[in-house]
Write an enzyme that holds these catalytic residues in place. Structure first.
Site, PDB file in Angstrom:
ATOM      1  N   LYS A 221      42.719  38.840  44.486  1.00 12.20           N
ATOM      2  CA  LYS A 221      42.345  40.307  44.764  1.00 12.20           C
ATOM      3  C   LYS A 221      41.577  40.062  45.865  1.00 12.20           C
ATOM      4  CE  LYS A 221      42.943  41.988  40.268  1.00 12.20           C
ATOM      5  NZ  LYS A 221      42.356  42.856  39.165  1.00 12.20           N
ATOM      6  N   ARG A 255      44.597  35.958  33.636  1.00 13.14           N
ATOM      7  CA  ARG A 255      46.021  36.605  34.366  1.00 13.14           C
ATOM      8  C   ARG A 255      46.053  36.085  35.694  1.00 13.14           C
ATOM      9  NH1 ARG A 255      47.361  41.619  36.841  1.00 13.14           N
ATOM     10  NH2 ARG A 255      49.182  42.388  36.025  1.00 13.14           N
TER      11      ARG A 255
END
Length: 274
Positions: A221, A255
């Site tokens: 991210k 995740r």
């Protein structure tokens, strides 16, 4: 700490890995990468072989300013992929990344085991009803607004306190409907600045006060690649580092795009924890 997936109890005492499979053309890291059945089957097989406990399928990109996708299109994207994976890997526990109750319903009816909702029913008030009806584990993420507006909604007086209140309300409502298997996702990158993301990471152990499993979704991210002035493609090392920090803070599910590295991270963490 267990969740019930299709009649099997999954022990989250030992952290688990959720592999990401985006079947969207515009996801921030792997958008458009898996375009046909062969590529999808190959990627799922790779993640399962590397040790993924769950596969999380997304058919609507939730990156900031993501374009709108109709509910029907999302269903038409995701159901054939579920059917394909169930055909080739029938024991796979599939998580569906959606905030729409009709998509969740169609997915569960075709073999999905978990619903992963970035909006925790804020964007579809029928979601709780569907989860309660089908009695599947439900991942509730913290977000404000929607993918198109969330990055303009980052004003907090006390971000952790407000997030804990948000989750407490959600848990109370879910419990009132008989939903038992709940998982908390702090929502890194959603309605949070980079500094706020790191504050949430720093204080992540406070979410254990809710006495529910916590999922950490930080894979590649912008909080990583913008901080390091690199690209998402170069952010694996940073992802592994922050996954390790998340494990020390109590995360029970990672995740990730890169399953092998996450499994290794958990294996080494468990060794130290012993």
């Amino acid at each position: 700490m267990f969740i019930n997936c299709k009649g099997s109890l999954i022990d989250l005492t030992i952290p688990k890995v959720m592999g990401i499979l985006n079947v969207t053309p515009n996801s921030f890291f792997d958008g458009g990468k898996y375009k046909n059945e062969t590529e999808i089957v190959s990627q799922v097989e790779k993640m399962l072989t590397e040790g993924a406990d769950f596969i999380d399928i997304g058919a609507y990109s939730s990156k900031p300013s993501a374009e709108f996708v109709s509910e029907q299109e999302e269903i038409e994207r995701i159901v054939p992929v579920i059917e394909l994976i169930m055909k080739h890997f029938p024991e796979t526990l599939l998580s569906i990344d959606t905030f729409r109750s009709e998509v969740a319903k169609a997915s569960i009816e075709n073999g999905a085991a978990i619903i992963n909702d970035i909006a925790a029913a804020e964007l579809d008030d029928k979601m709780f009803e569907v989860i309660a009806k089908y009695n599947v584990p439900y991942i509730m993420m913290h977000m404000r607004g929607n993918p198109q507006t969330m990055q303009s909604l980052t004003q907090y007086d006390d971000i952790i306190k407000e997030m804990l209140f948000y989750f407490s309300e959600k848990v109370t409502k879910a419990r009132s409907l008989g939903i038992n298997d709940l998982i908390i996702d702090p929502g890194f990158g959603f309605a949070k600045t980079i500094d706020q993301n790191f504050e949430v990471m720093q204080k992540m152990e406070l979410f254990n006060l809710l006495e529910l499993p916590v999922l950490a979704g930080i894979s590649r991210k912008s909080m990583i690649y913008k901080t390091l002035s690199i690209t998402a493609a170069e952010a694996l090392n940073g992802t592994t580092f922050l996954n390790t920090i998340a494990l020390t803070k109590g995360a029970k599910i990672l995740r990730v795009h890169d399953v092998k590295e996450a499994v290794e991270c958990i294996t080494l963490f468990n060794k130290i924890s012993q």
